[in-house]
Design a protein around this motif. Sequence first.
Motif, short mmCIF file in Angstrom:
data_model
loop_
_atom_site.label_atom_id
_atom_site.label_comp_id
_atom_site.label_asym_id
_atom_site.label_seq_id
_atom_site.Cartn_x
_atom_site.Cartn_y
_atom_site.Cartn_z
N GLU A 176 0.83 -1.20 0.00
CA GLU A 176 0.00 0.00 0.00
C GLU A 176 0.86 1.26 0.00
O GLU A 176 0.53 2.25 -0.65
N ARG A 177 1.98 1.22 0.70
CA ARG A 177 2.88 2.37 0.72
C ARG A 177 3.48 2.64 -0.66
O ARG A 177 3.62 3.79 -1.07
N ILE A 196 2.08 1.83 -3.49
CA ILE A 196 0.95 2.33 -4.29
C ILE A 196 0.73 3.82 -4.01
O ILE A 196 0.62 4.63 -4.94
N GLU A 197 0.69 4.20 -2.74
CA GLU A 197 0.50 5.60 -2.37
C GLU A 197 1.65 6.47 -2.85
O GLU A 197 1.44 7.58 -3.37
N LEU A 198 2.88 5.99 -2.70
CA LEU A 198 4.06 6.75 -3.11
C LEU A 198 4.02 7.08 -4.59
O LEU A 198 4.37 8.18 -5.01
N THR A 199 3.60 6.12 -5.40
CA THR A 199 3.60 6.30 -6.85
C THR A 199 2.30 6.89 -7.38
O THR A 199 2.23 7.27 -8.55
N GLY A 200 1.27 6.94 -6.54
CA GLY A 200 -0.02 7.42 -7.01
C GLY A 200 -0.67 6.48 -8.01
O GLY A 200 -1.51 6.87 -8.81
N TRP A 201 -0.31 5.22 -7.93
CA TRP A 201 -0.76 4.20 -8.89
C TRP A 201 -2.16 3.71 -8.56
O TRP A 201 -2.51 3.56 -7.39
N GLU A 202 -2.94 3.43 -9.59
CA GLU A 202 -4.25 2.82 -9.43
C GLU A 202 -4.06 1.31 -9.63
O GLU A 202 -3.73 0.88 -10.74
N TYR A 253 10.02 -0.04 -1.53
CA TYR A 253 9.63 1.26 -0.98
C TYR A 253 10.87 2.04 -0.53
O TYR A 253 11.01 3.22 -0.83
#
Length: 177
Positions: A4-5, A7-13, A147
Amino acid sequence: MWVERVIELTGWEPLGISEDWAAVEEELGVPLPPDYKELYEAFGGGVFSECVHFMGRDEGVAFDFLAQWRVSLAVDRDSSLGSVSAVEPYAIYAPGGTGLVPWGATEWADEYFWMIDAGQPGDHSVLARADGGTWHRYAMSISEFLYRVLADPAFLPFGIARYGLDATFEPASGADA
């Protein structure tokens, strides 16, 4: 948590990719790290921050960890090449044994593997080396390692955040790059 980190870091869907993990794990003879599967299902194979390659499945030979593992294993076992392994002092994982399976690399010749020991399924240490040099072993998940590579400028020698690169992701899109 670490997936999840990333995903959040990259702004990925997250893509929600489905994979026949049972078939992959049957070929390897061991279970894969759960967070590797989560990363692949969210991202597929591709490139983070224009320089960190993450191998998935079926995105072309360059981004297919199973294809890369098969080639590495064949080379490691080829007696005509001598007894030296490209991953000395380790060996490429062979089903039922102990060894390395590649899952990532960088534009700067850094290599990322997980150590598999068929006698200890579920233990997947990350081994990495910078440009063919010294091996570094990390008792952390692949997603935590990734990450830290992307976000932690003090994660030496592998952290790329110190270069000011944006944390992005570009899918392989089936290319044989």
